[in-house]
Motif scaffolding. Sequence first.
Motif, PDB file in Angstrom:
ATOM      1  N   TYR A 174       0.831  -1.210   0.000  1.00  0.00           N
ATOM      2  CA  TYR A 174       0.000   0.000   0.000  1.00  0.00           C
ATOM      3  C   TYR A 174       0.861   1.254   0.000  1.00  0.00           C
ATOM      4  O   TYR A 174       0.561   2.230  -0.700  1.00  0.00           O
ATOM      5  N   ARG A 175       1.937   1.195   0.818  1.00  0.00           N
ATOM      6  CA  ARG A 175       2.861   2.336   0.912  1.00  0.00           C
ATOM      7  C   ARG A 175       4.286   1.805   0.873  1.00  0.00           C
ATOM      8  O   ARG A 175       4.835   1.415   1.909  1.00  0.00           O
ATOM      9  N   PRO A 176       4.905   1.773  -0.306  1.00  0.00           N
ATOM     10  CA  PRO A 176       6.270   1.234  -0.414  1.00  0.00           C
ATOM     11  C   PRO A 176       7.270   1.879   0.535  1.00  0.00           C
ATOM     12  O   PRO A 176       8.253   1.243   0.934  1.00  0.00           O
ATOM     13  N   ASP A 177       7.037   3.159   0.893  1.00  0.00           N
ATOM     14  CA  ASP A 177       7.988   3.817   1.795  1.00  0.00           C
ATOM     15  C   ASP A 177       7.918   3.271   3.218  1.00  0.00           C
ATOM     16  O   ASP A 177       8.735   3.643   4.070  1.00  0.00           O
ATOM     17  N   PHE A 178       6.931   2.393   3.491  1.00  0.00           N
ATOM     18  CA  PHE A 178       6.874   1.729   4.807  1.00  0.00           C
ATOM     19  C   PHE A 178       8.099   0.845   5.013  1.00  0.00           C
ATOM     20  O   PHE A 178       8.586   0.695   6.142  1.00  0.00           O
ATOM     21  N   LEU A 179       8.576   0.238   3.910  1.00  0.00           N
ATOM     22  CA  LEU A 179       9.720  -0.667   3.986  1.00  0.00           C
ATOM     23  C   LEU A 179      11.013   0.133   4.011  1.00  0.00           C
ATOM     24  O   LEU A 179      11.726   0.251   3.004  1.00  0.00           O
ATOM     25  N   SER A 180      11.282   0.735   5.165  1.00  0.00           N
ATOM     26  CA  SER A 180      12.453   1.605   5.291  1.00  0.00           C
ATOM     27  C   SER A 180      13.136   1.363   6.631  1.00  0.00           C
ATOM     28  O   SER A 180      12.576   0.730   7.536  1.00  0.00           O
ATOM     29  N   HIS A 181      14.325   1.916   6.743  1.00  0.00           N
ATOM     30  CA  HIS A 181      15.066   1.801   8.006  1.00  0.00           C
ATOM     31  C   HIS A 181      14.375   2.570   9.119  1.00  0.00           C
ATOM     32  O   HIS A 181      14.435   2.181  10.300  1.00  0.00           O
ATOM     33  N   GLN A 182      13.700   3.637   8.778  1.00  0.00           N
ATOM     34  CA  GLN A 182      12.981   4.412   9.799  1.00  0.00           C
ATOM     35  C   GLN A 182      11.869   3.576  10.428  1.00  0.00           C
ATOM     36  O   GLN A 182      11.606   3.674  11.632  1.00  0.00           O
TER      37      GLN A 182
ATOM     38  N   VAL B  47      11.918   0.302  10.711  1.00  0.00           N
ATOM     39  CA  VAL B  47      12.609  -0.664  11.585  1.00  0.00           C
ATOM     40  C   VAL B  47      12.964  -0.015  12.915  1.00  0.00           C
ATOM     41  O   VAL B  47      12.796  -0.622  13.988  1.00  0.00           O
ATOM     42  N   LEU B  48      13.439   1.221  12.870  1.00  0.00           N
ATOM     43  CA  LEU B  48      13.792   1.920  14.101  1.00  0.00           C
ATOM     44  C   LEU B  48      12.560   2.145  14.977  1.00  0.00           C
ATOM     45  O   LEU B  48      12.599   1.926  16.197  1.00  0.00           O
ATOM     46  N   ALA B  49      11.445   2.558  14.349  1.00  0.00           N
ATOM     47  CA  ALA B  49      10.231   2.828  15.120  1.00  0.00           C
ATOM     48  C   ALA B  49       9.719   1.557  15.798  1.00  0.00           C
ATOM     49  O   ALA B  49       9.335   1.561  16.974  1.00  0.00           O
ATOM     50  N   VAL B  50       9.723   0.455  15.055  1.00  0.00           N
ATOM     51  CA  VAL B  50       9.230  -0.814  15.600  1.00  0.00           C
ATOM     52  C   VAL B  50      10.152  -1.320  16.714  1.00  0.00           C
ATOM     53  O   VAL B  50       9.691  -1.756  17.772  1.00  0.00           O
ATOM     54  N   SER B  51      11.452  -1.231  16.482  1.00  0.00           N
ATOM     55  CA  SER B  51      12.389  -1.757  17.479  1.00  0.00           C
ATOM     56  C   SER B  51      12.394  -0.913  18.745  1.00  0.00           C
ATOM     57  O   SER B  51      12.598  -1.442  19.848  1.00  0.00           O
ATOM     58  N   PHE B  52      12.171   0.388  18.639  1.00  0.00           N
ATOM     59  CA  PHE B  52      12.057   1.230  19.840  1.00  0.00           C
ATOM     60  C   PHE B  52      10.885   0.748  20.696  1.00  0.00           C
ATOM     61  O   PHE B  52      10.999   0.573  21.914  1.00  0.00           O
ATOM     62  N   THR B  53       9.725   0.539  20.054  1.00  0.00           N
ATOM     63  CA  THR B  53       8.538   0.090  20.802  1.00  0.00           C
ATOM     64  C   THR B  53       8.751  -1.302  21.380  1.00  0.00           C
ATOM     65  O   THR B  53       8.368  -1.584  22.523  1.00  0.00           O
ATOM     66  N   MET B  54       9.372  -2.177  20.571  1.00  0.00           N
ATOM     67  CA  MET B  54       9.632  -3.540  21.035  1.00  0.00           C
ATOM     68  C   MET B  54      10.471  -3.563  22.308  1.00  0.00           C
ATOM     69  O   MET B  54      10.264  -4.403  23.189  1.00  0.00           O
TER      70      MET B  54
ATOM     71  N   LEU C 246      23.280   0.556  17.657  1.00  0.00           N
ATOM     72  CA  LEU C 246      24.261  -0.522  17.573  1.00  0.00           C
ATOM     73  C   LEU C 246      23.833  -1.456  16.452  1.00  0.00           C
ATOM     74  O   LEU C 246      22.703  -1.979  16.470  1.00  0.00           O
ATOM     75  N   PHE C 247      24.710  -1.622  15.466  1.00  0.00           N
ATOM     76  CA  PHE C 247      24.408  -2.449  14.285  1.00  0.00           C
ATOM     77  C   PHE C 247      23.117  -1.989  13.593  1.00  0.00           C
ATOM     78  O   PHE C 247      22.301  -2.809  13.143  1.00  0.00           O
ATOM     79  N   GLY C 248      22.911  -0.690  13.540  1.00  0.00           N
ATOM     80  CA  GLY C 248      21.772  -0.138  12.817  1.00  0.00           C
ATOM     81  C   GLY C 248      20.462  -0.150  13.574  1.00  0.00           C
ATOM     82  O   GLY C 248      19.439   0.301  13.057  1.00  0.00           O
ATOM     83  N   LEU C 249      20.471  -0.656  14.813  1.00  0.00           N
ATOM     84  CA  LEU C 249      19.251  -0.703  15.627  1.00  0.00           C
ATOM     85  C   LEU C 249      19.465   0.107  16.899  1.00  0.00           C
ATOM     86  O   LEU C 249      20.608   0.317  17.324  1.00  0.00           O
ATOM     87  N   PRO C 250      18.376   0.550  17.548  1.00  0.00           N
ATOM     88  CA  PRO C 250      18.545   1.281  18.810  1.00  0.00           C
ATOM     89  C   PRO C 250      19.305   0.438  19.837  1.00  0.00           C
ATOM     90  O   PRO C 250      19.070  -0.767  19.956  1.00  0.00           O
ATOM     91  N   ALA C 251      20.192   1.085  20.574  1.00  0.00           N
ATOM     92  CA  ALA C 251      20.973   0.350  21.582  1.00  0.00           C
ATOM     93  C   ALA C 251      20.067  -0.294  22.630  1.00  0.00           C
ATOM     94  O   ALA C 251      20.416  -1.336  23.186  1.00  0.00           O
TER      95      ALA C 251
END
Length: 329
Positions: free
Chosen positions: A43-51, A53-60, A172-177
Motif C-alpha cells: 500500500y505504501r512502499p515507503d513503509f519498507l524503510s530503516h525508519q 525498523v527503528l520505530a518498531v524496534s524502539f517500541t519492542m 548498535l548495528f543499525g538498531l537502537p541500543a
Amino acid sequence: MSLDQRLESPARALSPGMRLQGWGTGLTLLAVWLLLIAATGLYRPDFLSHQTVLAVSFTMSIVGVMAIGQGLVAISGGFLDLSQPAALIASSLVAVRLSEAGLPFAFVILGAVLTGMAWGFANAVIIVGAKLNPVIVTLATNFIGLAALYFAFQLAEVPLGSAIHQFGRAKLFGLPAIWWPMLALVLVVGFLIPRTRYGRRAIAVGGNRMAARARGISLKASRFAIFTAAGGFVGFAGVLFCATSGPFNPSSANALQLNVIAGVILAGISLSGGRGNFWLLLLSVGFLSTIPTALVFFGLSSDTQSIFQGLILISAVAFDGYRARRGIP
C-alpha cells in the motif's frame, strides 16, 4: 509424568502432535507479522524503510522487557500484574532523579531495578498477607501509585547529555541500543525457565498448585520471588522508557499495558499458568509493535489504533482459552 520428574527434567515430554501445535503458534505469529508488513509495504512502499525498523524496534524494547515480567507472573498462575504502568513510571522517576544527582549510569540502572523489585515485593506482601486476588491488588496499587506519583511530580525528563540520555539515542548495528538488552533478556529467560529448577517450579506452581504444594513447594515463597523478579524487569524497562521518551508524566505508560498483556497471550504464555514459551515474545511483541506504525501509513488515527489493540487483546484471550481447552502448549 510426576511433578518430581517435571521439576528435575529439562523439558516436559510432549506428543509429536502437541509439539507441532506448539511450534504452530510461533509460525502463525510469524506469518501474520509478515503479512502485515507485506500488505503495508504494497500500500505504501515507503513503509519498507530503516525508519520503520527503528520505530518498531524502539517500541519492542520497552514492551518486550515489560512482557518478560508479565509473563513470569502469568506462567506462575498469578494471572496478571496490572500495576506495571505505575511501577514503570516510579522506576523511571528514580532513574531521572539519580541521573540529575550525577550518579554513574550503573547506579541509575540499579536504582530503577531495585525500585521495580520493591514495588513487586509490596504487591506480593498484600497478595500473600491478605490472601487477595492478584489482579484486584495490582489494579488497586496501580491506581494508588499513579495518584501518589502525581503528588511527586508533574513532568520529568532525563538530563540532556547524561549517560542515560545518550544511551536512549545510541545505535548498535543499525538498531537502537536499547533493543539489544531486550533481546538478550528474552533469550536468557526463555532458555532458563524450562531448564532450571527455579523456572520449572514457577511453571509447576502455575500448572497445578495443589500438586506443587504437596511436593513441598512453598506457594508463598514462589509468589514473593515471582512478583519481585517481575518488578525488577519493569524497573529495567523504566530505564529504557525514560531514556527514550523525553518529558513524561505519571500517565505516560498507561498505553503500554494492552500491548504487554496481548504480547504475553499471543506468545502462548497462558494466563492460567503452567505453560508458555518466552522466546515467542519476540514474535508477538514485534507484531504488536508494527501495528501502530502500519496504521499510520494506512492513514488511520491514534484512536483507531486503540480499537485495533482492543480487538487483538480480545482475540488473544479467546485464542488462549482455545489452547487451554485443546491442551496446546
